[in-house]
Design a protein around this motif. Structure first.
Motif, PDB file in Angstrom:
ATOM      1  N   LYS A   5     -34.538  10.836 -10.485  1.00 43.27           N
ATOM      2  CA  LYS A   5     -34.039  12.126 -10.227  1.00 43.27           C
ATOM      3  C   LYS A   5     -33.312  12.658 -11.550  1.00 43.27           C
ATOM      4  O   LYS A   5     -33.402  13.586 -11.928  1.00 43.27           O
ATOM      5  CB  LYS A   5     -33.163  12.157  -8.893  1.00 43.27           C
ATOM      6  N   LEU A   6     -32.772  11.827 -12.302  1.00 42.13           N
ATOM      7  CA  LEU A   6     -31.676  12.427 -13.295  1.00 42.13           C
ATOM      8  C   LEU A   6     -32.864  12.538 -14.466  1.00 42.13           C
ATOM      9  O   LEU A   6     -32.536  13.622 -15.170  1.00 42.13           O
ATOM     10  CB  LEU A   6     -30.938  11.082 -13.688  1.00 42.13           C
ATOM     11  N   ALA A   7     -33.905  11.907 -14.691  1.00 42.31           N
ATOM     12  CA  ALA A   7     -34.813  12.326 -15.422  1.00 42.31           C
ATOM     13  C   ALA A   7     -35.577  13.452 -15.316  1.00 42.31           C
ATOM     14  O   ALA A   7     -35.835  14.473 -16.059  1.00 42.31           O
ATOM     15  CB  ALA A   7     -35.928  11.095 -15.794  1.00 42.31           C
ATOM     16  N   PHE A   8     -36.080  13.608 -13.949  1.00 44.25           N
ATOM     17  CA  PHE A   8     -36.705  14.972 -13.609  1.00 44.25           C
ATOM     18  C   PHE A   8     -35.590  16.157 -13.828  1.00 44.25           C
ATOM     19  O   PHE A   8     -36.070  17.294 -14.325  1.00 44.25           O
ATOM     20  CB  PHE A   8     -36.743  14.863 -12.233  1.00 44.25           C
ATOM     21  N   GLY A   9     -34.303  16.091 -13.587  1.00 47.05           N
ATOM     22  CA  GLY A   9     -33.538  17.085 -13.842  1.00 47.05           C
ATOM     23  C   GLY A   9     -33.255  17.579 -15.154  1.00 47.05           C
ATOM     24  O   GLY A   9     -33.219  18.600 -15.645  1.00 47.05           O
ATOM     25  N   ILE A  10     -33.244  16.292 -16.119  1.00 50.89           N
ATOM     26  CA  ILE A  10     -32.998  16.691 -17.643  1.00 50.89           C
ATOM     27  C   ILE A  10     -34.365  17.219 -18.098  1.00 50.89           C
ATOM     28  O   ILE A  10     -34.082  18.354 -18.750  1.00 50.89           O
ATOM     29  CB  ILE A  10     -32.926  15.411 -18.010  1.00 50.89           C
TER      30      ILE A  10
END
Length: 108
Positions: A5-10
């Motif tokens: 989720k963090l990678a997708f957000g970034i």
């Protein structure tokens, strides 16, 4: 899962910023050549006239000096309560609020 989720957000953030920079490429304030828009402004007053107007506005109280906003000063509020009275009032309000929450969610 959190790292995905963090990678997708970034990645989403980087892509949205990259896509939005194209909108700034032909900005009317910057111009096609990328020059400063102020270069195109023609002044009708001399520097001395502008300084004289500024000084007159300061004397009339229309402009303040420094970080202070140019709004009329509001009278400062003077409380008739002591610090202890205010603290006691806040504690009482907190207890009443908690009692209301407990009665609402826990039946009393």
């Amino acid at each position: 899962m959190k790292s995905k989720k963090l990678a997708f957000g970034i990645v989403s953030l980087v892509l949205s910023v990259g896509a939005s920079t194209g909108a700034l490429a032909d900005n009317k304030w910057v111009g096609n050549s990328g020059s400063n828009w102020l270069e195109h402004v023609q002044s009708t007053k001399t520097r001395a006239e502008v300084i004289a107007e500024l000084e007159q506005a300061r004397k009339n109280g229309l402009v303040t000096v420094g970080e202070e906003p140019g709004y009329p000063r509001q009278p400062t509020f003077k409380s008739g309560k002591t610090r202890a009275e205010v603290q006691a009032e806040a504690a009482r309000a907190s207890r009443e609020w908690r009692a209301g929450i407990e009665s609402t969610y826990f039946g009393g």
